[in-house]
Design a protein around this motif. Structure first.
Motif, mmCIF file in Angstrom:
data_model
loop_
_atom_site.group_PDB
_atom_site.id
_atom_site.type_symbol
_atom_site.label_atom_id
_atom_site.label_comp_id
_atom_site.label_asym_id
_atom_site.label_seq_id
_atom_site.Cartn_x
_atom_site.Cartn_y
_atom_site.Cartn_z
ATOM 1 N N TYR A 13 -14.974 -17.183 36.298
ATOM 2 C CA TYR A 13 -15.079 -15.741 36.541
ATOM 3 C C TYR A 13 -14.041 -14.928 35.772
ATOM 4 N N LEU A 14 -12.771 -15.239 35.983
ATOM 5 C CA LEU A 14 -11.733 -14.337 35.517
ATOM 6 C C LEU A 14 -11.631 -14.268 33.990
ATOM 7 N N ILE A 15 -11.581 -15.410 33.323
ATOM 8 C CA ILE A 15 -11.479 -15.402 31.857
ATOM 9 C C ILE A 15 -12.718 -14.790 31.205
ATOM 10 N N PRO A 16 -13.945 -15.153 31.626
ATOM 11 C CA PRO A 16 -15.110 -14.490 31.047
ATOM 12 C C PRO A 16 -15.111 -12.982 31.280
ATOM 13 N N ARG A 17 -14.653 -12.574 32.463
ATOM 14 C CA ARG A 17 -14.630 -11.146 32.778
ATOM 15 C C ARG A 17 -13.636 -10.406 31.900
ATOM 16 N N ILE A 18 -12.437 -10.966 31.744
ATOM 17 C CA ILE A 18 -11.425 -10.334 30.900
ATOM 18 C C ILE A 18 -11.863 -10.353 29.433
ATOM 19 N N PHE A 72 -14.129 -7.461 28.376
ATOM 20 C CA PHE A 72 -13.534 -6.158 28.098
ATOM 21 C C PHE A 72 -13.179 -6.023 26.621
ATOM 22 N N TYR A 73 -12.887 -7.161 25.978
ATOM 23 C CA TYR A 73 -12.590 -7.127 24.547
ATOM 24 C C TYR A 73 -13.866 -7.197 23.718
ATOM 25 N N TYR A 74 -14.644 -8.232 23.959
ATOM 26 C CA TYR A 74 -15.842 -8.433 23.141
ATOM 27 C C TYR A 74 -16.901 -7.380 23.408
ATOM 28 N N GLY A 75 -16.945 -6.864 24.612
ATOM 29 C CA GLY A 75 -17.899 -5.805 24.933
ATOM 30 C C GLY A 75 -17.343 -4.424 24.681
ATOM 31 N N ASP A 76 -16.099 -4.379 24.161
ATOM 32 C CA ASP A 76 -15.434 -3.116 23.860
ATOM 33 C C ASP A 76 -15.431 -2.193 25.079
ATOM 34 N N GLY A 77 -15.195 -2.801 26.241
ATOM 35 C CA GLY A 77 -15.208 -1.993 27.463
ATOM 36 C C GLY A 77 -13.838 -1.720 28.026
ATOM 37 N N ALA A 78 -12.783 -2.121 27.328
ATOM 38 C CA ALA A 78 -11.431 -1.946 27.863
ATOM 39 C C ALA A 78 -11.088 -0.473 28.059
ATOM 40 N N ALA A 94 -13.331 2.100 28.238
ATOM 41 C CA ALA A 94 -14.263 2.717 29.185
ATOM 42 C C ALA A 94 -13.965 2.301 30.625
ATOM 43 N N GLN A 95 -13.487 1.070 30.799
ATOM 44 C CA GLN A 95 -13.179 0.567 32.137
ATOM 45 C C GLN A 95 -11.741 0.044 32.179
ATOM 46 N N GLY A 96 -10.834 0.890 31.757
ATOM 47 C CA GLY A 96 -9.440 0.487 31.649
ATOM 48 C C GLY A 96 -8.833 0.041 32.963
ATOM 49 N N ASP A 97 -9.166 0.739 34.045
ATOM 50 C CA ASP A 97 -8.597 0.371 35.337
ATOM 51 C C ASP A 97 -9.083 -0.999 35.792
ATOM 52 N N SER A 98 -10.360 -1.279 35.552
ATOM 53 C CA SER A 98 -10.900 -2.575 35.936
ATOM 54 C C SER A 98 -10.283 -3.687 35.091
ATOM 55 N N PHE A 99 -10.062 -3.408 33.815
ATOM 56 C CA PHE A 99 -9.400 -4.383 32.936
ATOM 57 C C PHE A 99 -7.992 -4.674 33.437
ATOM 58 N N TYR A 100 -7.263 -3.611 33.799
ATOM 59 C CA TYR A 100 -5.904 -3.772 34.313
ATOM 60 C C TYR A 100 -5.902 -4.607 35.589
ATOM 61 N N THR A 101 -6.844 -4.329 36.474
ATOM 62 C CA THR A 101 -6.929 -5.052 37.740
ATOM 63 C C THR A 101 -7.148 -6.533 37.517
ATOM 64 N N HIS A 102 -8.078 -6.882 36.640
ATOM 65 C CA HIS A 102 -8.395 -8.288 36.413
ATOM 66 C C HIS A 102 -7.257 -9.018 35.692
ATOM 67 N N LEU A 103 -6.580 -8.319 34.787
ATOM 68 C CA LEU A 103 -5.539 -8.971 34.000
ATOM 69 C C LEU A 103 -4.241 -9.138 34.780
ATOM 70 N N TYR A 104 -3.794 -8.053 35.402
ATOM 71 C CA TYR A 104 -2.467 -8.075 36.011
ATOM 72 C C TYR A 104 -2.465 -8.331 37.518
ATOM 73 N N LEU A 105 -3.553 -8.000 38.180
ATOM 74 C CA LEU A 105 -3.579 -8.187 39.636
ATOM 75 C C LEU A 105 -4.343 -9.435 40.062
ATOM 76 N N LEU A 106 -5.052 -10.077 39.119
ATOM 77 C CA LEU A 106 -5.753 -11.315 39.442
ATOM 78 C C LEU A 106 -5.256 -12.476 38.575
ATOM 79 N N LEU A 107 -5.251 -12.293 37.253
ATOM 80 C CA LEU A 107 -4.903 -13.401 36.365
ATOM 81 C C LEU A 107 -3.447 -13.831 36.534
#
Length: 223
Positions: free
Chosen positions: A87-92, A95-101, A103-116
């Protein structure tokens, strides 16, 4: 030959149950934070940070007081690997490969710093504990991991290791809680250095001795 962990033979019968009580509370706390609080980079209220830290602290206690210490349980470490890989690595990565970082910066931050990052800290501590590490030292590993990321070290090094100009100020929510707002880059370095004696002090605490006295677990590994 593996010997029973002192927590299983502690004079206080509740000592052997600390781990699953902490796990239940920590899981409930994580569910509350994930479902009932906003997934944003900014900390809208101090209690939100408190709720995150409380849930994490309970999970830390669940790992530190896990009483069945034996290398034979190494397969338990496959669980976080499955979560990270499934889940976590594919999701993070998305954000890079889908260029969604952006557009969804808060979600990227949550997955990277609050989960990973917390996941890495908990996994490292679990490996140490299952391999025979003491509860006190296990808590020190997790506390140090948290303090390192909250110390501002990451925020300072982000500017150093990346090809960006050194900014005049650092705007980090966890630093702003203490400083009241953005601080200078030099101030961020000082903020980081202030945490060094705190981390050293925590690692010098006789936690295992205190845990033995509290639980009646008898003479075990010291610090």
């Amino acid at each position: 030959m593996n010997h029973p962990d002192p927590l299983l033979n502690a004079r206080r019968p509740w000592a052997a149950h600390i781990w699953w009580i902490a796990l239940a509370v920590g899981a409930a706390g994580f569910a509350f934070v994930w479902l009932a609080t906003p997934h944003t980079r900014d900390i809208e209220a101090a209690w939100q940070l408190g709720a995150r830290l409380l849930a994490f602290a309970c999970l830390c206690c669940a790992i530190a007081f896990f009483p069945w210490v034996t290398p034979r349980l190494h397969w338990l470490l496959y669980v976080p690997f499955v979560f990270l890989t499934g889940y976590l690595i594919p999701r993070i990565s998305w954000f890079y490969y889908g260029d969604g970082a952006r557009a969804q910066g808060d979600s990227f931050y949550t997955h990277l710093y609050l989960l990973l990052y917390p996941g890495i800290v908990l996994t490292a501590a679990a490996a140490y504990r299952i391999g025979g590490g003491s509860p006190g030292r296990c808590l020190k590993i997790m506390a140090s991991g948290v303090l390192i990321v909250f110390s501002g070290f990451l925020d300072v090094m982000w500017q150093v290791v990346n090809p960006v100009a050194i900014p005049e100020t650092i705007d980090a929510p966890h630093i702003n809680l203490f400083t009241g707002g953005p601080i200078s880059f030099g101030g961020a370095i000082v903020f980081t250095l202030v945490h060094v004696p705190i981390i050293v002090g925590i690692n010098l605490l006789p936690l295992d001795r205190w845990i033995e006295r509290l639980t009646g677990a008898g003479a075990g590994p010291r610090r």
